[in-house]
Scaffold this motif. Structure first.
Motif, PDB file in Angstrom:
ATOM      1  N   ASN A  18       0.818  -1.211   0.000  1.00  0.00           N
ATOM      2  CA  ASN A  18       0.000   0.000   0.000  1.00  0.00           C
ATOM      3  C   ASN A  18       0.854   1.265   0.000  1.00  0.00           C
ATOM      4  N   PHE A  19       2.153   1.157   0.246  1.00  0.00           N
ATOM      5  CA  PHE A  19       3.025   2.336   0.275  1.00  0.00           C
ATOM      6  C   PHE A  19       3.988   2.403  -0.900  1.00  0.00           C
ATOM      7  N   GLY A  20       3.979   1.426  -1.807  1.00  0.00           N
ATOM      8  CA  GLY A  20       4.870   1.476  -2.951  1.00  0.00           C
ATOM      9  C   GLY A  20       5.033   0.133  -3.627  1.00  0.00           C
ATOM     10  N   ALA A  21       6.062   0.067  -4.482  1.00  0.00           N
ATOM     11  CA  ALA A  21       6.322  -1.162  -5.236  1.00  0.00           C
ATOM     12  C   ALA A  21       7.803  -1.515  -5.142  1.00  0.00           C
ATOM     13  N   PHE A  22       8.085  -2.798  -4.991  1.00  0.00           N
ATOM     14  CA  PHE A  22       9.460  -3.264  -4.981  1.00  0.00           C
ATOM     15  C   PHE A  22       9.842  -3.626  -6.410  1.00  0.00           C
ATOM     16  N   VAL A  23      11.039  -3.159  -6.805  1.00  0.00           N
ATOM     17  CA  VAL A  23      11.509  -3.370  -8.170  1.00  0.00           C
ATOM     18  C   VAL A  23      12.859  -4.066  -8.122  1.00  0.00           C
ATOM     19  N   GLU A  24      12.963  -5.177  -8.854  1.00  0.00           N
ATOM     20  CA  GLU A  24      14.226  -5.900  -8.955  1.00  0.00           C
ATOM     21  C   GLU A  24      15.058  -5.228 -10.032  1.00  0.00           C
ATOM     22  N   LEU A  25      16.277  -4.855  -9.668  1.00  0.00           N
ATOM     23  CA  LEU A  25      17.188  -4.162 -10.567  1.00  0.00           C
ATOM     24  C   LEU A  25      18.196  -5.152 -11.142  1.00  0.00           C
ATOM     25  N   PRO A  26      18.986  -4.726 -12.124  1.00  0.00           N
ATOM     26  CA  PRO A  26      20.036  -5.601 -12.651  1.00  0.00           C
ATOM     27  C   PRO A  26      20.952  -6.080 -11.522  1.00  0.00           C
ATOM     28  N   GLU A  27      21.519  -7.244 -11.672  1.00  0.00           N
ATOM     29  CA  GLU A  27      22.407  -7.885 -10.695  1.00  0.00           C
ATOM     30  C   GLU A  27      21.686  -8.307  -9.429  1.00  0.00           C
ATOM     31  N   GLY A  28      20.351  -8.373  -9.459  1.00  0.00           N
ATOM     32  CA  GLY A  28      19.603  -8.943  -8.352  1.00  0.00           C
ATOM     33  C   GLY A  28      19.272  -8.029  -7.194  1.00  0.00           C
ATOM     34  N   SER A  29      19.727  -6.787  -7.184  1.00  0.00           N
ATOM     35  CA  SER A  29      19.374  -5.899  -6.071  1.00  0.00           C
ATOM     36  C   SER A  29      17.920  -5.448  -6.225  1.00  0.00           C
ATOM     37  N   THR A  30      17.305  -5.061  -5.103  1.00  0.00           N
ATOM     38  CA  THR A  30      15.907  -4.640  -5.098  1.00  0.00           C
ATOM     39  C   THR A  30      15.791  -3.267  -4.463  1.00  0.00           C
ATOM     40  N   GLY A  31      14.940  -2.432  -5.057  1.00  0.00           N
ATOM     41  CA  GLY A  31      14.690  -1.102  -4.518  1.00  0.00           C
ATOM     42  C   GLY A  31      13.204  -0.862  -4.385  1.00  0.00           C
ATOM     43  N   LEU A  32      12.858   0.228  -3.710  1.00  0.00           N
ATOM     44  CA  LEU A  32      11.462   0.576  -3.473  1.00  0.00           C
ATOM     45  C   LEU A  32      11.100   1.862  -4.196  1.00  0.00           C
ATOM     46  N   VAL A  33      10.008   1.820  -4.938  1.00  0.00           N
ATOM     47  CA  VAL A  33       9.413   3.022  -5.520  1.00  0.00           C
ATOM     48  C   VAL A  33       8.270   3.406  -4.598  1.00  0.00           C
ATOM     49  N   HIS A  34       8.445   4.496  -3.850  1.00  0.00           N
ATOM     50  CA  HIS A  34       7.386   4.954  -2.956  1.00  0.00           C
ATOM     51  C   HIS A  34       6.179   5.366  -3.792  1.00  0.00           C
ATOM     52  N   ILE A  35       4.992   5.247  -3.242  1.00  0.00           N
ATOM     53  CA  ILE A  35       3.753   5.555  -3.972  1.00  0.00           C
ATOM     54  C   ILE A  35       3.757   6.988  -4.511  1.00  0.00           C
ATOM     55  N   SER A  36       4.434   7.909  -3.815  1.00  0.00           N
ATOM     56  CA  SER A  36       4.496   9.298  -4.269  1.00  0.00           C
ATOM     57  C   SER A  36       5.427   9.481  -5.460  1.00  0.00           C
TER      58      SER A  36
END
Length: 172
Positions: A18-36
């Motif tokens: 409900n606060f954002g989306a997790f995105v898998e980046l190249p080389e397997g790392s993951t980041g968060l895109v906040h809803i804003s």
């Protein structure tokens, strides 16, 4: 490839909260895109914009304690800005190339119009003017017109305008 602030990457949405989306980046790392940071407009339900498995372009906006902050909105903005620069367009060219004299002339005209409007409004509401309130409103207006200028510069321009309007021209 290390993840650096300011870099644009392609990734895949792996999870939605409900606060954002997790995105898998190249080389397997993951980041968060906040809803804003998903779209330019208000996002009430992120599911209306993204779903698991979507391929997205993101911009890295911060990296803190191993957590990666991402933005889809800023990735689109920077892509649009580079297209505008390549096509010779861009933001507001008048503001960038406008000379000081042109800015000053525009400022004087806008200020006089604004002061006349303020005086008319104040006099019609009270019968007599409250000069302090009108001058403070005028200074606020000056700050908006000369966005980025210091308060001292805005005050100087305001006093210059005020003295010029009352025929008390000061030689600098």
């Amino acid at each position: 490839m290390s993840v650096e602030v300011g870099s644009k990457l392609h990734g895949k949405v792996t999870g939605i909260t409900n606060f954002g989306a997790f995105v898998e980046l190249p080389e397997g790392s993951t980041g968060l895109v906040h809803i804003s940071e998903v779209a330019d407009k208000y996002v009430k339900d992120i599911n209306e914009h993204l779903k698991v498995g979507d391929e997205v372009e993101v911009k890295v906006i911060n990296v803190k304690e191993g957590k990666i902050g991402l933005s889809i909105k800023k990735a689109k903005e920077s892509a649009g800005a580079s297209k505008n620069q390549n096509s010779g367009g861009g933001g507001n060219p008048r503001r960038r190339s406008e000379s000081f004299e042109a800015k000053m002339n525009r400022f004087l005209k806008d200020s006089e119009d604004r002061l006349a409007s303020l005086k008319k409004h104040t006099e019609s509401n009270r019968g007599e003017m409250d000069h302090t309130k009108t001058e403070n409103q005028h200074i606020d207006f000056c700050r908006k017109v000369f966005n980025g200028f210091s308060t001292k510069t805005v005050s100087f321009l305001n006093s210059l305008l005020y003295n010029t309007k009352h025929k008390h021209i000061t030689v600098l």
